[in-house]
Design a protein around this motif. Sequence first.
Motif, PDB file in Angstrom:
ATOM      1  N   MET A 133       0.837  -1.197   0.000  1.00  0.00           N
ATOM      2  CA  MET A 133       0.000   0.000   0.000  1.00  0.00           C
ATOM      3  C   MET A 133       0.875   1.250   0.000  1.00  0.00           C
ATOM      4  O   MET A 133       0.614   2.203  -0.743  1.00  0.00           O
ATOM      5  N   SER A 134       1.915   1.239   0.834  1.00  0.00           N
ATOM      6  CA  SER A 134       2.784   2.414   0.899  1.00  0.00           C
ATOM      7  C   SER A 134       3.497   2.608  -0.433  1.00  0.00           C
ATOM      8  O   SER A 134       3.689   3.742  -0.882  1.00  0.00           O
ATOM      9  N   THR A 135       3.892   1.500  -1.050  1.00  0.00           N
ATOM     10  CA  THR A 135       4.563   1.598  -2.349  1.00  0.00           C
ATOM     11  C   THR A 135       3.619   2.210  -3.376  1.00  0.00           C
ATOM     12  O   THR A 135       4.002   3.106  -4.131  1.00  0.00           O
ATOM     13  N   TRP A 136       2.373   1.734  -3.388  1.00  0.00           N
ATOM     14  CA  TRP A 136       1.409   2.289  -4.341  1.00  0.00           C
ATOM     15  C   TRP A 136       1.147   3.764  -4.058  1.00  0.00           C
ATOM     16  O   TRP A 136       1.053   4.564  -4.966  1.00  0.00           O
ATOM     17  N   ARG A 137       1.060   4.063  -2.785  1.00  0.00           N
ATOM     18  CA  ARG A 137       0.750   5.454  -2.466  1.00  0.00           C
ATOM     19  C   ARG A 137       1.861   6.396  -2.891  1.00  0.00           C
ATOM     20  O   ARG A 137       1.641   7.590  -3.116  1.00  0.00           O
ATOM     21  N   GLN A 138       3.076   5.826  -3.000  1.00  0.00           N
ATOM     22  CA  GLN A 138       4.170   6.687  -3.465  1.00  0.00           C
ATOM     23  C   GLN A 138       3.936   7.142  -4.896  1.00  0.00           C
ATOM     24  O   GLN A 138       4.484   8.156  -5.325  1.00  0.00           O
ATOM     25  N   LEU A 139       3.136   6.375  -5.629  1.00  0.00           N
ATOM     26  CA  LEU A 139       2.842   6.771  -7.012  1.00  0.00           C
ATOM     27  C   LEU A 139       2.146   8.130  -7.048  1.00  0.00           C
ATOM     28  O   LEU A 139       2.228   8.842  -8.024  1.00  0.00           O
ATOM     29  N   GLU A 140       1.445   8.427  -5.949  1.00  0.00           N
ATOM     30  CA  GLU A 140       0.755   9.721  -5.910  1.00  0.00           C
ATOM     31  C   GLU A 140       1.734  10.878  -6.035  1.00  0.00           C
ATOM     32  O   GLU A 140       1.363  11.976  -6.392  1.00  0.00           O
ATOM     33  N   PHE A 141       3.002  10.572  -5.712  1.00  0.00           N
ATOM     34  CA  PHE A 141       3.984  11.654  -5.762  1.00  0.00           C
ATOM     35  C   PHE A 141       4.737  11.675  -7.076  1.00  0.00           C
ATOM     36  O   PHE A 141       5.723  12.361  -7.229  1.00  0.00           O
ATOM     37  N   GLU A 142       4.274  10.884  -7.987  1.00  0.00           N
ATOM     38  CA  GLU A 142       4.912  10.883  -9.297  1.00  0.00           C
ATOM     39  C   GLU A 142       3.995  11.474 -10.353  1.00  0.00           C
ATOM     40  O   GLU A 142       4.255  11.355 -11.538  1.00  0.00           O
ATOM     41  N   THR A 143       2.891  12.008  -9.929  1.00  0.00           N
ATOM     42  CA  THR A 143       2.002  12.619 -10.913  1.00  0.00           C
ATOM     43  C   THR A 143       2.614  13.935 -11.377  1.00  0.00           C
ATOM     44  O   THR A 143       3.428  14.544 -10.665  1.00  0.00           O
TER      45      THR A 143
END
Lengths: 1607, 256
Positions: free
Chosen positions: A55-65
């Motif tokens: 989940m934390s790994t996926w949530r990091q994607l939010e910072f790649e937008t």
Amino acid sequence: MPATEQTLRDQKRLHVVFGISSVILILSTVWMFKADHDRQWKQYQSKARDINIQMSTWRQLEFETAQVLKSEEEAVAALDATLVAPPSTKLLDSFNTIASNPPLEIVSLAENSKPLGPLVDIDFDYDVLKAQVEQLATPVDGASVDDLKAIRIQVIATLAGVVKDFKDIEDRLLGELKFTRADYDAARASVGLGVRDGVDANELTARQKKVDKEKAKIDGLEANYQAVSNSRIKLKQILGDIQSSEKDAQRELDAVLADKTRLQAAVSDLHSSFLDGGLPGKKWLELPVLDAFNSPLKIENKWSDDLEQNYNFSMVRRFDRCTTCHQMMEKSLPGEATEPGFVSERLVQIELPIPLVEETANPEEGVGYEEHRQNLIADIYGLRLVPNGLMGDKVVAVSFVEPNKPAARAQVATDAEEQLADPGEIAGAMLKSTGSVSPVSANSLQRHTRHGLEVGDVIVSVDGNVIETPDALARRLLKIRPDVYLEDELTFEPIVPTVTLTVKRGLSHPFVSHPRLDLYVGSLSPHTVSDFACTICHEGQGSATDFEWASHTPDDPLTRKQWIKKYGWFDNVHWIYPQHPKRFIESTCLKCHHDVTELAPSDRFPEAPAPQLMKGYNTIRKFGCYGCHEVNGFDGPDKRVGPDLRVEPNTFAAAQQILATTSGIPAEHTAALDAVVESPESGAAREKLYALLLSDKEVSDADGEEASVFSEDTHSRLTPLFKGSDTPGSLRKPGPSLRYIGSKAEDAFLFDWIAKPSNFRPSSRMPQFFGLNDHIKREHQEVHGDEAYDDPAERYEPIEILGIVAYLNNYSQSFDFLEWEDGVQPDVSRGKIAFEERGCLACHSHKDFPDVEDFRAVDSIVQGPDLSYLAAKFGTVDTSENATLDTQQQVKWLYTWVREPTRYHKRTVMPNLFLNAHDVTTAEGEVTGRVDPALDIVAYLLSDEGHNWSLAEGNLTHAAIGDAETANLDGLMVEHLKNAYFDSVAKEYAQTGIPADERSVKVAESELLNPSGENLTVDQKLLYIGRKSIAKFGCYGCHDIPGFEDAKPIGTGLADWGRKDPSKLAFEHMHEYLHGAHGHAEEDHGAEGHADDSHADADESLSGVRQNSYVNELPGFFEEAILGHNRTGFIYQKLREPRSFDYHTTTNKNYNDRLRMPLFPFSTEDREAVITFVLGLVAEPPREKYMYRPSERDRAIQEGARVIDKFNCKGCHVFEAEKWTLAFGEGDFDLSSASDFYDFAESHFPEADVSASLETNKQSLRTAVIEGMPVLDDETALPQLFDAEFTPIKFPIFEDPISPSVVAFTPFQLWRPAVVDGVVMQAGQRLPELGPSQVVDRKPADGGDLARYLLPGVTAREKQFGNPQAKGGEAWAWVPPPLIGQGAKVQTDWMHDFLLNPFPIRPAVVLRMPKFNMSPAEATKLVNYFAAKDNVAYPYDYSKQDDVNAITESDDQYNATLVTQNLIESPIAGRRLEDAMKIVTNQNFCVKCHIVGDFVPEGSNKAKAPDLAVIYKRLRPEYLQRWIARPNSILPYTAMPVNIPIGKPVSQDLYHGSDREQINALVDLLMNYDLYTSGNTSITSLVEEQKAAAPVVAPATPTEAAAGAEE
Amino acid sequence: MKRINSTLSVVLTLMLMSSAVAAEGWGNLKVRLVFGGDVPVPAKINVNKDINFCGKHGLIDEGLLVNKENKGIANVIVYVRDKDVSVHPSYVADDPILVDNTKCRFSPHVTPVWTKRTLMLKNSDPVGHNVKVDTFLNPPINPVIPSGSVLKQTYTKTEPLPTKISCSIHPWMTGWLVIRDNPYVGVADKDGVVEIKNIPAGELEFQFWQEKVGYVREVELEGKTVLWNRGRVKLTIEDGETLDLGDVTVPAKLVK
């Protein structure tokens, strides 16, 4: 014996044994390590860690937008910019000034000091520095950013170096100062020693000189030190200023990166691998054997803070290991502290909008087609997919959702039944409290129904096609790309096509977060896991770490089967506190929340914290279970157990009994008895009577019974009741009084009612006592083959009922009917209107008014019974011209009851509605007749014949008693007498009665005392049977029955029932009963199952509007609970078929020993709710600190709420307006703040609230919560509805054949201020363009059932009979007033007195506030409730004297102004209020509508307003000031105009002063009206005076005057 | 609904921004509204407040006034629904509009209010009145207008429906404001004649509304029944011409 080398045992064999045992030891050790490695919790914990990492790994994607990266880039750029920015020259100059001019003293000191090294050695060349700064300001061509940065770093370093130099000097000076102080101290000591040793004067002088020298040095050094320190601090400040922008930029960047950094840290912390940065990782420690020592996977112990559990012999502090497996309990969504991070798994249908996109380009070089499609999905939908879910399974999961893209905006599809059908239903829902129809898509705030895809969602299918890979989903989504849009016919807006995704949201246990983190577990909740842990609420074995040992309890049979299969679950009977199944979990709240009422929705927790428990509590109160089963709130002296639901002391009934059964009572005694009857809650009255009774008993004891006033029965049976108790019960008996039943009901009706209440009134709460024994007969016929079985119940029950009727009639006391005025004639149609308007429907139902049910909450307790078909009960009234009403007893009784309820039942909660006779007048005031609304209502209620109801066939009547009945009567007599006498004696006494000389005759048997010795008559026998039957069935538990004033409830007390040992519960032959097909409702109802059918039959013939429905269902859960001898099963079956426990037991017991529990009309849900409540009654209070202790205000609110409930205040008054949660787009509303408010009348909000209202959620919508009501239509007084083109929608008839599904707007008026879309809205303002789809959550209005129901009706009648132009929008003023803000409005003393003795206030209201049977203590609680609700002071602390002084002062100032402006020659005492009175009495203002003392304005009552002469007692001055300034910001619906608009004072001829001064003068006048009028009593003369005066014209501005002239 | 709201607010913004755009020509509209039934007798008002003054004016219910002579319906409102219509220079924005409380009624009973003009609420009576204006999109007001005084009021937004005004003190007093962002609002005179002048030429949508009828959704025109959906009809105004619809009969069944 010689020693030998022979050993005792054979060594070889020992080696073998040793070898084998070593192997066994090794194997068992290995087995132990393996077993330890394989423990369930380790797998769960490891899996939970994987989920968190994922989940934390996926949530990091939010910072790649792009957006986030952009803001990151911007922050970096901003920082870079500051790093090459030239420092401000001004600051540098300031720096230089200080740095170049070090304090002079330092230089001068150097000569006289020990060498300190170079004191001024400051490496600072300002010219060089300036050159560097110049390079920064105008970089040379080709200078790179790094070059510039380097230059700036040099500059900063130089400056920092100077600061450091100063610091060095400062430090050195400080060091020197310390040394010098030491020298100084030594010198001083030397002087002291010199004096002691008597050294000569010179030496002493020399020593002193040294002291002086050192002192001078210290002074110099200190001055230097301070100067240098000051300079250093200033330099440092300047340097800080120079660097401030870069520090700010760095902070900004840190903030942007904070979440990302946190997530990275979380992943890094949790990460577990064999290799970590080239070194061995943590994973090694999880390998078998190694993991037994210091594994990262650990058992979690949650030590609760001082909460204990009973280990049978000692109390042990609880520690729970539940979170060892349930790792996610506290996880919340990022940024939403109370929203569970992982909800329990559920399928959700989501409508994903398909955006219109341009033709997509081919993939770039090096990008595969599959990757290209995923990129497109990300671009178009804002959606990223991965081929594995959180659980590591091969599914299509969502790893990223971009805000404000289609994936984030996707709507959760509502269930079919939640679809909105037509505007009529929507409007209805807006108006009503209940009903499944709501303008909102059913609580879309809940996670399962929250719009938008979420990270972690698993996409199962698209439009019904199963999806197996992300690419398959991408292909499908990209294929659906419409290039032509359809348009909405009405709005011409494009219709966005959608696909339906079936999405699996959430996880399975144990990876689910705790629900309601606002209430439980969460750090912001009142029950944090660190303090409470788990088992204090859930029960179970907290120390267990395996599923089966934790005593989990399945919630249904299917789960039970699954658990057995999956976990080897078993019912661990040795753990006496198994976990509560989910369905009863709320019962545990009762442990600490003893009074229950605090668990109602509140401001802090608007979502009901424990709805099931509340329902149980309300059901128990509604059906009066407490009448038989004591729930006293205590188990022993100091153990609290749930609420105190005891019935109040029966003193008033005992006093009534004494009055009725004693003749020749002296006046003093009568007065004392009357006082107790009228005010049973008065301790003084009770004590006085008790003293009188005791002294009378002493007389009796001393001089014989004849000498005393009262009888032996009074002394022995009734007197103890008056002794009193420190904590008396407070509930009233649930049923009506039967003390005067002879005046009310006929025998035949009584028989029928007692035999089966639902026969006459299907909605009755009175349970069924008789006719519940069919299963016994079937048992004998079917099981024992005794076809001719003659069940005693069939023979005896009619006798018992007849006996009860006989007893009630015989002991019914004489009743004094009220009489109506001569010549007043009843009128049915008038009565119907009065019944509707005068308040009856607030507490009662009637088939003629079914709509009122729509305004009641489903679970609300309707105080009174359904009054349909009363004529069937009492007989129709004959209202024909020649009929004599006086001879119709039913009319007399009902009239008396309606007019003055307490005359019949002293403790009834039915209020006195003031239905007094009055004149009928024409508009001109001519009296045309006289009506008695009470008599009209009686005529209406008794006029109804629209039914085919009749007494049940086979009812026994006194006249029909024949031989068989006589034999049964005798048989029953013997059955009862056998309990007191030997069989033969019993038989004899049954015939001849009990001889007068028989000793120790019990109270009931004294009925049979028969000195004559002749055979008893049937009537005598029936009286005895009646008394015995009433005692047997405990009728007095609910009813006041003469002769049973001191009787104790017959049911089992329920304190600690929640812990009752199941082995003490008599399940009897329930297994056989159920397996004999009696228990299965779907197969065969069994004996009592017929009750269900009979209710249905009754419904056909006589239906009320508010039904209680008996349901004979036996869900699998409860069947298993019964068969497993679980206490929940026992209660369920007791409530479902109370007499079924008699199955196979009656053969060997007496008739009177059979079970007596009656059958209540409960549904399955009712029973579950009752069980939830009863299970919570456990005598295990946690430590005192955990007990719910409300604050003073909360306590006032809760105590008040109980009084409100008791007297059903919410039946009439709105307590809370509608509360809607809105979600809307920017620009949806075109709102503006009201600008014309006086500051004191305006509500303000913190700036943070205003900016918060502009923030958007994931769907890019702004949210707001508003409180108020839909704006009412002037024609109909129903909510206004419009379609998209502002066409008013009149329901149910539509003007045009438009599509009924388009309610576009619902104007909404705020009743409380709110911040919406960045705008502070005051109460009274409207949101005109509010669309139902913008309402995401709705809490209906609380209370005001009758008021809201009446709005359309009173409007229509006013239009019909009063004013055709009457406006529905003002109808709120004609119905019971909403009580929002009541505490801030009224003075506490006034309200207290008003509640006890209400009087008419507003002439426009169609009904009067009734007088309740309320004690002063209850009135106080209500008053405090309102004050606490509004957070205002109570009791009200207004100081009249202070006010009077202030008024005198103001009067002086006013006079001074008038004198100064030559308006008067000299001050006139009291002039200010005189002038204020001119405003009141002026023809333009107050007296147009308000009554003032003896002055009553013209016009209909609907246009009249309250008497201003008495409001000084009623209102608070602050309220009055706001009210005059801006009436509709207090009561949004008011017709009261703004008399003194801001900036527009009324004529100076009336009152000389500004707008505010005029308002304040009016407030002062009205709040001191009593003082003012002590000299002026006639207002009428003042009004006439004003009338006679020339019309007062407000000073018009020149423009206005001009405009007026022009027009 | 968000879509709808956004559209509306955009539209409203445009409406507020609209200014006199040059039209290609100007024409007039004339129509006479005739009652298609027996002439109703207006009910007498039961004057029970300030009887001495208000009682002497013979007040009647003005909800539906039909001329006995020619069956013309008074106070029918006709206005242009289109947005951004050009405004002829003959319309002067500076003129204030007067609604007078006189003889215990609102005079006139129906008042068009062009948002560029100021509304003057006046009380010519010797008794006090208040004016409760229940606007929909503009902030509602309810001030007391003391005898002989005038109160200024301005509006910024076009109201989607005619706005009711009333007096709380004298419950029978009712009137109407038609608040629009253009001056093209006609009110039928006592003969039922409505005339709107200097309308920009071209096809425009006209709204017909009457207090007791609501939208005039059905009429008889030249002997034929014509349905006007929601009381709306598109008419073409020719440059320099007067479009005279003649007598338009409103069937009695529409009266609520």
